[in-house]
Write an enzyme that holds these catalytic residues in place. Sequence first.
Site, short mmCIF file in Angstrom:
data_model
loop_
_atom_site.label_atom_id
_atom_site.label_comp_id
_atom_site.label_asym_id
_atom_site.label_seq_id
_atom_site.Cartn_x
_atom_site.Cartn_y
_atom_site.Cartn_z
N ASP A 1 11.01 -63.41 -13.90
CA ASP A 1 11.41 -63.20 -12.52
C ASP A 1 12.09 -64.44 -11.94
O ASP A 1 11.78 -65.56 -12.33
CB ASP A 1 10.13 -62.93 -11.71
CG ASP A 1 10.39 -62.02 -10.54
OD1 ASP A 1 11.56 -61.64 -10.32
OD2 ASP A 1 9.41 -61.68 -9.84
N LYS B 1 21.80 -52.95 -5.53
CA LYS B 1 21.38 -53.62 -6.75
C LYS B 1 22.31 -53.32 -7.91
O LYS B 1 23.07 -52.36 -7.89
CB LYS B 1 19.96 -53.20 -7.12
CG LYS B 1 19.85 -51.73 -7.44
CD LYS B 1 18.51 -51.37 -8.07
CE LYS B 1 18.45 -49.87 -8.35
NZ LYS B 1 17.27 -49.45 -9.08
N HIS C 1 13.82 -65.68 -7.90
CA HIS C 1 14.29 -65.35 -6.56
C HIS C 1 15.22 -66.46 -6.10
O HIS C 1 14.88 -67.63 -6.22
CB HIS C 1 13.11 -65.18 -5.61
CG HIS C 1 12.27 -63.99 -5.97
ND1 HIS C 1 11.20 -64.09 -6.82
CD2 HIS C 1 12.40 -62.68 -5.66
CE1 HIS C 1 10.69 -62.88 -7.01
NE2 HIS C 1 11.39 -62.01 -6.32
N HIS D 1 16.52 -60.86 -5.86
CA HIS D 1 15.48 -60.72 -6.87
C HIS D 1 16.22 -60.44 -8.18
O HIS D 1 17.12 -59.63 -8.18
CB HIS D 1 14.60 -59.49 -6.65
CG HIS D 1 14.01 -59.35 -5.29
ND1 HIS D 1 12.66 -59.45 -5.09
CD2 HIS D 1 14.56 -59.07 -4.09
CE1 HIS D 1 12.41 -59.24 -3.80
NE2 HIS D 1 13.54 -59.00 -3.19
N GLN E 1 6.94 -60.52 -15.82
CA GLN E 1 8.37 -60.43 -15.49
C GLN E 1 9.03 -61.78 -15.70
O GLN E 1 8.44 -62.81 -15.39
CB GLN E 1 8.54 -60.05 -14.02
CG GLN E 1 8.08 -58.66 -13.68
CD GLN E 1 8.34 -58.37 -12.21
OE1 GLN E 1 7.77 -59.02 -11.34
NE2 GLN E 1 9.19 -57.39 -11.94
N ARG F 1 0.57 -53.26 -12.11
CA ARG F 1 0.93 -52.06 -11.35
C ARG F 1 0.17 -50.89 -11.92
O ARG F 1 0.09 -50.73 -13.13
CB ARG F 1 2.44 -51.80 -11.46
CG ARG F 1 3.25 -52.95 -10.90
CD ARG F 1 4.74 -52.69 -10.98
NE ARG F 1 5.44 -53.86 -10.49
CZ ARG F 1 6.76 -54.03 -10.57
NH1 ARG F 1 7.50 -53.09 -11.13
NH2 ARG F 1 7.32 -55.11 -10.10
N CYS G 1 7.49 -61.66 -5.57
CA CYS G 1 8.37 -62.13 -4.49
C CYS G 1 7.65 -62.79 -3.30
O CYS G 1 8.08 -63.87 -2.87
CB CYS G 1 9.34 -61.07 -4.03
SG CYS G 1 8.88 -59.38 -4.37
#
Length: 651
Positions: free
Chosen positions: A391, A473, A393, A519, A389, A371, A342
């Site tokens: 991902d 979320k 945004h 996200h 990911q 991570r 992000c």
Amino acid sequence: MNSHHFTVKLKESSQEIALSRPVTVRELLQMVVAQLKENEPIVGARVDSKELVDLFHLITGPCEVEFVTISSPDGLRIMRHSASHVLAQAVQELYPDARLGIGPATEEGFYYDFLVARPFSPEDLEKIEKRMHEIVKADYSFERQTMKKEEAIRFFEERGERFKVEIIRELEDAEVSIYKHNGFVDLCRGPHVPSTGFIKAFKLLSSSGAYWRGDEKRDMLQRIYGTAFSTHEDLKKYLDFLEEAKRRDHRVLGRELDLFSIQDEAGAGLVFWHPRGSVVRKIIEDLWKEEHIKRGYHLIYTPHIARIDLWATSGHLDYYRENMFSPMEMGEVTYQLKPMNCPFHILIYRSRVRSYRDLPLRFAELGTVYRFERSGVLHGLLRVRGFTQDDAHVFLTEDQLEKEIRDILFLMKGFMNVFGFQEFEVYLSTRPSKFVGSPESWDLAEKILAAALENAGFKYSVDPGEGVFYGPKIDVKVKDAIGRAWQTTTIQVDFNLPERFDLHYAAPDNTMKRPIMIHRALFGSLERFFGILVEHYAGNFPVWLAPEQVRTIPLKDDVVPRAQEITNDLKAAGLRVHLDARNETLSYRVREAETQKIPYVIVIGPREVESGTVAVRKKGGKGVETQSYAEFKEKVLKEAKIPEIITPQEQ
RNA sequence: GCCUGGAUAGCUCAGAGGUAGAGCACCUCCUUGGUAAGGAGGUGGUCGUGGGUUCGAUUCCCACUCCAGGCUCCA
């Protein structure tokens, strides 16, 4: 208590029963038993569609009662809870020093935690199970009793049950209930079956360590897991299901099918994608990129590390540090490996002035993050330390939020359908106790998410207080081919990062406004999703995804040229095909193709060369079919076509 | 991180305080085959890593690494 007359309504028959005194559910059942259609044992009741009670429950006023049969989900829960008591009794008899923790029913069975000097061995479990069978067979009645709180504390203190005492002390009620059977006594809210004989079919499954109340600073108890069903057939079905799940284990299939590996030499939780796994990944990635571009997403690429200051600004250093790899000091500057994408996407947003005309602005990236997951939680591809990911945004205004969320949900569904996932469990997580932003903006965002879910036609349940601190979320779990639910998609609204990075856009009135950020990841991560796919398909990828789609087997040496010709032709047509001209018998080569789960095996012998045909063996099909080569090629090409993602806008 | 159990050939696993075993895979040769294992021979292991006990450790002890199953679904 109540000497007035009142009526009780039976839910299934709508029949009303007039009563002149409080009765137990058992007494009520006896009054009406002749009229019930059920030929299964009744083990409890649901009162006013809310409280689940057992036959000991006293009905003191007007209400609606629905009887619960033993094989219903409620009934199973009651029975499994009782099974955990039987387990506890068996353990205390065999190991008198064992102290009781808790023993609830779970979704698939039950467990009980014990403090014991020595952990249970598999042989212990056998002994315990044997004793449980005796207790069940003896059909001891359960009895319910209430005690004053103080009395209960004394009672359990005398027995050295310190965990029970701890629980009672925390209870607010003045009275607590206990359940007894055959001399075994446990603090318990209930409900329970009338007697141990109601526990029809059960099995102890495993034992393991478990912290008292999940707190690693407290005692490690030994947990015994088991399950119970109302019939032996159901139990067997469940045990078969566990076997089936084992057969689908992506870690085993991953090695057998040469899809991926995780190697000690490189480190735990770090994934090596082998050629056969990489092919599948590439198809998924290409499809993902294409479909996102079609829907107005901009693909971007960002670095894997950045100056640590960026992570201070984003707040990750405060909130996420224990999951991050340690910083890298390089002279004056300290760098940090990214645990999330992000902040990078935000930097691109902020690289120039944005106008309301740019919104919604969608940045998408297959972004690899790292991570530091604790070693004990790593698991195959499902929980790793380095992963990519899918991902994105989205920066947008409040007005745009509902439609954007809806579109994301549609896109999620479109993707999942293509992989054969038809059923979803959707959760809306709302404001937790610690949160940023105003309660008003939270309420509004929650309302918008709920509206988006409803307008997109999703049934969902609310997880109160389970939202992340920066916004509410939506989480989605997909149900796989054997009914298991896997967490995949997550869509999070974020009020926090736009604030921290001081993002804005020029509004129509030429003032600077703050955008909202979403996200979202649809698959979650490619590693995890690939693991799920392997289990979902049991390694039998559909033709369009299969690492190898066709294997050509020439019967003997003199037909190799024709087999080679066909292999080349299929390759030129874009198919993934291999020629197996090894010096092995036909059976041997067919067997290997079969265990490699290759969708099509074609055998070419003199007969086929003569007639321009191929002998086709389809994985999972029965027998062999001879067809013209042209026909076969056309059919496979059709099945190999990469599907399109269908979302409502295009229909 | 913590608990329990593990780690022996690429894979699945057996083994014992005294020079390391099987099946599959792999390589070579024979076999030229009709739909889930044709035959023979062969290569291959610092017994997870480091330390200790012992005349001698892969085996016993300790530490570490990694793997498996767990670690609130709250009486």
